[in-house]
Scaffold this motif. Structure first.
Motif, PDB file in Angstrom:
ATOM      1  N   UNK A   1       0.821  -1.214   0.000  1.00 25.44           N
ATOM      2  CA  UNK A   1       0.000   0.000   0.000  1.00 25.44           C
ATOM      3  C   UNK A   1       0.857   1.268   0.000  1.00 25.44           C
ATOM      4  N   UNK A   2       1.860   1.287  -0.867  1.00 27.41           N
ATOM      5  CA  UNK A   2       2.729   2.443  -0.997  1.00 27.41           C
ATOM      6  C   UNK A   2       2.531   3.077  -2.369  1.00 27.41           C
ATOM      7  N   UNK A   3       2.837   4.366  -2.462  1.00 31.52           N
ATOM      8  CA  UNK A   3       2.724   5.078  -3.730  1.00 31.52           C
ATOM      9  C   UNK A   3       3.642   4.420  -4.767  1.00 31.52           C
ATOM     10  N   UNK A   4       3.199   4.383  -6.023  1.00 29.83           N
ATOM     11  CA  UNK A   4       1.997   4.986  -6.606  1.00 29.83           C
ATOM     12  C   UNK A   4       0.744   4.107  -6.504  1.00 29.83           C
TER      13      UNK A   4
ATOM     14  N   UNK B   1      -4.166   4.022  -3.377  1.00 27.09           N
ATOM     15  CA  UNK B   1      -5.487   4.660  -3.329  1.00 27.09           C
ATOM     16  C   UNK B   1      -6.229   4.489  -2.011  1.00 27.09           C
ATOM     17  N   UNK B   2      -6.019   3.404  -1.222  1.00 28.48           N
ATOM     18  CA  UNK B   2      -6.720   3.334   0.076  1.00 28.48           C
ATOM     19  C   UNK B   2      -6.366   4.465   1.022  1.00 28.48           C
ATOM     20  N   UNK B   3      -5.203   5.111   0.828  1.00 31.68           N
ATOM     21  CA  UNK B   3      -4.810   6.222   1.685  1.00 31.68           C
ATOM     22  C   UNK B   3      -4.796   7.550   0.939  1.00 31.68           C
ATOM     23  N   UNK B   4      -5.401   7.588  -0.229  1.00 31.35           N
ATOM     24  CA  UNK B   4      -5.325   8.792  -1.059  1.00 31.35           C
ATOM     25  C   UNK B   4      -5.878  10.003  -0.316  1.00 31.35           C
ATOM     26  N   UNK B   5      -5.049  11.038  -0.186  1.00 26.08           N
ATOM     27  CA  UNK B   5      -5.482  12.229   0.541  1.00 26.08           C
ATOM     28  C   UNK B   5      -6.571  12.997  -0.189  1.00 26.08           C
TER      29      UNK B   5
ATOM     30  N   UNK C   1      10.666   5.153  -6.553  1.00 23.25           N
ATOM     31  CA  UNK C   1       9.423   4.972  -7.309  1.00 23.25           C
ATOM     32  C   UNK C   1       8.300   5.803  -6.681  1.00 23.25           C
ATOM     33  N   UNK C   2       8.228   5.806  -5.347  1.00 18.13           N
ATOM     34  CA  UNK C   2       7.200   6.613  -4.667  1.00 18.13           C
ATOM     35  C   UNK C   2       7.335   8.090  -5.003  1.00 18.13           C
ATOM     36  N   UNK C   3       8.574   8.566  -5.122  1.00 12.76           N
ATOM     37  CA  UNK C   3       8.796   9.981  -5.383  1.00 12.76           C
ATOM     38  C   UNK C   3       8.642  10.341  -6.858  1.00 12.76           C
ATOM     39  N   UNK C   4       8.881   9.379  -7.754  1.00 12.07           N
ATOM     40  CA  UNK C   4       8.947   9.692  -9.174  1.00 12.07           C
ATOM     41  C   UNK C   4       7.615   9.558  -9.893  1.00 12.07           C
TER      42      UNK C   4
END
Length: 328
Positions: free
Chosen positions: A202-205, A208-212, A286-289
């Motif tokens: 459940x990490x970016x990208x 969606x379960x934690x999408x702000x 990957x989370x940042x890019x």
């Protein structure tokens, strides 16, 4: 008997304490890497290069006054935290860091991981059950559906490794890679496993379960102060676990890259400890890019694009020994 129990407790603490420290500094590393990708400095005030910032954040969470939620069942909410966090620790019982350096060198290592990862969903479902907020319920439903989808996709990938080795023991899987790491002959599924890691944790990208934007942190919205620490720590512990699993299955675990004296002089646990942070760095990069997927895009990608190839690869890998009379 007492010495045996003390020895087991010492081994458990030897896993849990470094893991919790690794979680704390992984948070700091994530902030630093994301800051560098955006030309910022990140943590740089508390301690040398901001290394003590996670400890300061933990102290801040402990000294603030907790405010219980009036719309949720406090007992079930706490039990959900305990279940989620404990399962993230129990999975490490079968992870070897070197040959013989494992808490339980069991032949059911792979089923043990599948069981703990599946049970982790129940803790999150408990959160949605006792909450009266629509954002929490939406985040829980998204989380449950996403976990089911990507565990179904990861299963065939791991089965291809089991077919090649003929064992569910992680130590035997690593020792079977003495001649060649499985990341080379099983390159397509190793790349898919690497892609599935953010979705599984459940990490970016793939978060969606934690999408702000639409879920305002999803199932985490009711947790704050020290109540937020267990699910957050469990999430980062799962990141380390998935990177360790990728190392054991496809990167030779504690085995050296080449059979050279310079690599043979390094202990296996150190080699293992070098590979895992490398994968974690790519995880964070990957989370940042990449930007977050929409939930419908993520589910469509999982069911229609990523689910069929692992199943086809299982048939292909299992058919090679039959066609060429080659024992796996």
């Amino acid at each position: 008997m007492k010495l045996y129990i003390i020895g087991i407790l010492a081994k458990i603490l030897g896993i849990i304490i470094p893991l919790l420290l690794g979680v704390a500094f992984l948070v700091s590393a994530e902030c630093k890497v994301m800051a560098f990708t955006q030309r910022r400095k990140g943590f740089n005030v508390v301690g040398l290069f901001g290394l003590l910032q996670p400890l300061a954040d933990g102290l801040k969470l402990m000294i603030k006054e907790p405010i219980p939620s009036s719309s949720a069942n406090s007992f079930i909410s706490i039990m959900a935290l305990v279940i989620t966090f404990m399962l993230s620790l129990v999975a490490w019982a079968v992870i070897p860091f070197d040959y013989g350096m494992v808490l339980s060198d069991s032949n059911v290592g792979i089923p043990h991981l599948f069981a703990t990862s599946s049970l982790g969903v129940y803790g999150i479902i408990m959160v949605g059950r006792v909450s009266n907020l629509k954002h929490v319920s939406s985040g829980v439903l998204r989380f449950a559906a996403q976990m089911v989808l990507y565990e179904v996709s990861i299963g065939p990938i791991i089965i291809t490794v089991l077919i090649r080795v003929g064992s569910r023991n992680f130590s035997e899987i690593v020792m079977a890679q003495k001649q060649i790491w499985f990341g080379i002959p099983l390159f397509p599924v190793s790349i898919m496993f690497f892609i599935f890691r953010p979705a599984e944790t459940n990490r970016a990208p793939s978060d969606p379960p934690e999408a702000e934007a639409e879920s305002v942190a999803g199932y985490n919205v009711e947790y704050f102060l020290m109540g937020f620490a267990p699910p957050s720590s469990g999430e980062y512990a799962n990141m380390i676990l998935m990177s360790s699993l990728c190392t054991l299955l496809f990167l030779g675990g504690w085995l050296p890259i080449l059979d050279l004296p310079i690599f043979q002089g390094i202990s296996g646990s150190i080699r293992f400890s070098i590979k895992v942070p490398f994968l974690l760095f790519i995880y964070i990069w990957v989370c940042a890019a990449f930007s977050r997927y929409r939930y419908d895009q993520l589910m469509r990608l999982g069911w229609k694009v990523f689910s069929p190839p692992p199943l086809a690869w299982v048939v292909f890998v299992s058919g090679i020994p039959v066609a060429f009379d080659w024992p796996p």
